[in-house]
Design an enzyme around this catalytic site. Structure first.
Site, PDB file in Angstrom:
ATOM      1  N   TRP A 127      56.223  61.312   7.712  1.00 26.36           N
ATOM      2  CA  TRP A 127      56.396  62.636   7.121  1.00 26.36           C
ATOM      3  C   TRP A 127      57.414  63.393   7.986  1.00 26.36           C
ATOM      4  O   TRP A 127      57.207  63.503   9.200  1.00 26.36           O
ATOM      5  CB  TRP A 127      55.034  63.351   7.122  1.00 26.36           C
ATOM      6  CG  TRP A 127      55.026  64.696   6.491  1.00 26.36           C
ATOM      7  CD1 TRP A 127      55.583  65.058   5.298  1.00 26.36           C
ATOM      8  CD2 TRP A 127      54.414  65.880   7.018  1.00 26.36           C
ATOM      9  NE1 TRP A 127      55.344  66.385   5.045  1.00 26.36           N
ATOM     10  CE2 TRP A 127      54.631  66.918   6.092  1.00 26.36           C
ATOM     11  CE3 TRP A 127      53.695  66.168   8.179  1.00 26.36           C
ATOM     12  CZ2 TRP A 127      54.166  68.206   6.276  1.00 26.36           C
ATOM     13  CZ3 TRP A 127      53.224  67.460   8.371  1.00 26.36           C
ATOM     14  CH2 TRP A 127      53.463  68.462   7.436  1.00 26.36           C
ATOM     15  N   ALA A 210      45.538  63.070   5.179  1.00 22.03           N
ATOM     16  CA  ALA A 210      45.795  64.221   4.301  1.00 22.03           C
ATOM     17  C   ALA A 210      45.521  63.900   2.837  1.00 22.03           C
ATOM     18  O   ALA A 210      45.641  64.788   1.992  1.00 22.03           O
ATOM     19  CB  ALA A 210      47.242  64.685   4.469  1.00 22.03           C
ATOM     20  N   LYS A 243      45.094  68.677  -0.370  1.00 22.43           N
ATOM     21  CA  LYS A 243      45.298  67.820  -1.543  1.00 22.43           C
ATOM     22  C   LYS A 243      43.972  67.454  -2.209  1.00 22.43           C
ATOM     23  O   LYS A 243      43.811  67.632  -3.407  1.00 22.43           O
ATOM     24  CB  LYS A 243      46.039  66.540  -1.158  1.00 22.43           C
ATOM     25  CG  LYS A 243      47.029  66.686  -0.022  1.00 22.43           C
ATOM     26  CD  LYS A 243      48.365  67.233  -0.437  1.00 22.43           C
ATOM     27  CE  LYS A 243      49.120  67.731   0.785  1.00 22.43           C
ATOM     28  NZ  LYS A 243      50.542  67.595   0.756  1.00 22.43           N
TER      29      LYS A 243
HETATM   30  C1  LMR Z   1      54.799  66.553   1.273  1.00 22.51           C
HETATM   31  O1  LMR Z   1      54.988  65.634   2.059  1.00 22.51           O
HETATM   32  O2  LMR Z   1      55.520  66.756   0.276  1.00 22.51           O
HETATM   33  C2  LMR Z   1      53.623  67.475   1.469  1.00 22.51           C
HETATM   34  O3  LMR Z   1      52.889  67.089   2.578  1.00 22.51           O
HETATM   35  C3  LMR Z   1      54.007  68.905   1.500  1.00 22.51           C
HETATM   36  C4  LMR Z   1      54.754  69.306   2.724  1.00 22.51           C
HETATM   37  O4  LMR Z   1      54.325  70.276   3.348  1.00 22.51           O
HETATM   38  O5  LMR Z   1      55.773  68.694   3.060  1.00 22.51           O
END
Ligand code: LMR
Length: 394
Positions: A127, A210, A243
């Site tokens: 991420w 998450a 989520k």
């Molecule tokens: C994502 O990866 O799209 C979600 O976790 C939202 C975010 O805050 O980036």
């Protein structure tokens, strides 16, 4: 003073959200930010959450502060949901945080306090905000291979080779389930191997979870995390309720620090509370309260689980439909991995030019690394996406 500030790079996911909003084409499809949408494109408030909210509106008598660690009923319920009985409750320190991101941030802060030289090993890719927060905090990160672009699966040999470089006290950041951005996940055997490696090296696993309940079900999605917790002396866990309870804007998360025994817990707990106080004082209560009401009331919990299961099955159905359409159009099974992936995301393995062409020529928005949010699709738009993927030459 402010003249010394520099421009900051735009967050890619949030910039994409804005670009989609600004696109006037009414055929546009949003596969960007990780927010669940139903077939009509709405992000509903879950039934049990709405019911808990009504109940709480009647019951709540004060808005006075709760406590630095948040409501203990929330921590207890979440620890049970995620860990079940993988660790004795009196060995787990926990604080409520503003969302899963708040938990990630506090976890890194704790790492920095406990071991300033620690490096954080992160999957490549991960991420993007993991990297951004680490960079902001001046913590060194080391990428480990994770995704095999050819097969759409986990490059486990590469992962283990790279993790061999961890030193005692380093942190290995893992995604509990539904890997973001790839959708490719570890098998239980692989969770076992990573756990053994962490223990052999003296590294600390940190798990960002998450999307529990979005992959194979609530228990299956926590199985890797439970294995790590049952096997390693110390584990950090950043959990999000955004989520699986659909309470994105309530900012509800929990940071857990699983200690090697109950004797280590009080100091660890005090440090977590200290960090909350330094960074934002009391964590938000409303979302956490809704979560604990839902999890501790049999009827609300059953309804929440049923709705979560509908959401999960809906996304699985869309995965299968997309893989099937692409099989038909491409005459090959090279996109078969989409049906194997789990959670909200799949990385398609398209290069940046094709992602750009999908946006420009087909008004289809996905993150630049070709991550799609499966929940942004419905039965009508799946064939449109499949055709567009073929049309851009994938
Ligand atoms: C994502 O990866 O799209 C979600 O976790 C939202 C975010 O805050 O980036």
């Amino acid at each position: 003073m402010f003249e010394h500030l520099k421009e900051q790079p735009a967050d890619k996911i949030l910039a994409l959200m804005q670009a989609y909003k600004d696109d006037p084409r009414d055929t546009k499809i949003d596969l960007g930010v990780g927010v669940y949408k139903d077939a009509e494109g709405r992000t509903p408030i879950m039934r049990a959450v709405k019911a808990a909210e009504k109940e709480w509106w009647n019951e709540e008598e004060t808005k006075a502060y709760v406590g630095l660690a948040g409501d203990p009923a929330f921590s207890d319920a979440m620890i049970r949901l995620i860990l079940d009985d993988a660790a004795p409750r009196d060995a787990v320190a926990a604080v409520a945080t503003p969302g899963g991101t708040g938990a990630v941030r506090q976890a890194f802060d704790l790492v920095k306090m406990a071991n300033p030289g620690a490096r954080v090993f992160v999957s490549d890719p991960t991420w993007p905000n993991h990297l951004s927060i680490l960079k902001h905090m001046g913590i060194e990160h080391v990428p480990y291979r994770y995704f095999d672009n050819e097969t759409g699966g986990v490059d486990f040999d590469g992962m283990m080779q790279d993790l061999d470089g961890v030193k005692a006290g380093d942190v290995i950041l893992l995604h509990g389930c539904c890997h973001n951005p790839t959708g490719a996940n570890l098998t239980m055997q692989q969770w076992g191997d990573v756990t053994d490696l962490a223990n052999a090296k003296g590294a600390i696993p940190m798990i960002d979870i998450a999307y529990q309940g979005f992959g194979d079900g609530l228990d299956a999605d926590a199985a890797g995390t439970r294995h790590v917790v049952a096997s390693c002396p110390e584990v950090l866990i950043a959990a999000s309720c955004s989520k699986n309870f659909g309470i994105y804007r309530e900012r509800t998360g929990l940071l857990m620090a699983v200690c090697q025994d109950s004797a280590r817990r009080p100091t660890t707990q005090a440090n977590l509370a200290y960090l909350n106080r330094q960074n934002y004082s009391f964590p938000p209560d409303h979302g956490a309260r809704l979560v604990s009401l839902v999890l501790t009331d049999d009827a609300l919990r059953a309804d929440w689980q049923a709705e979560l299961e509908e959401v999960r099955r809906g996304m699985l159905g869309l995965r299968e439909q997309l893989a099937q359409e692409l099989r038909k159009l491409s005459g090959s099974d090279r996109f078969g991995f989409i049906a194997q992936h789990r959670g909200m995301f799949s990385r398609l393995g398209l290069d940046a030019d094709k992602v750009e062409a999908l946006r420009k020529d087909h008004a289809i928005y996905m993150v630049g690394d070709s991550r799609i949010n499966i929940a942004g699709l419905n039965a009508r738009t799946v064939p449109l996406l499949a055709q567009a993927i073929i049309d851009v030459g994938a």
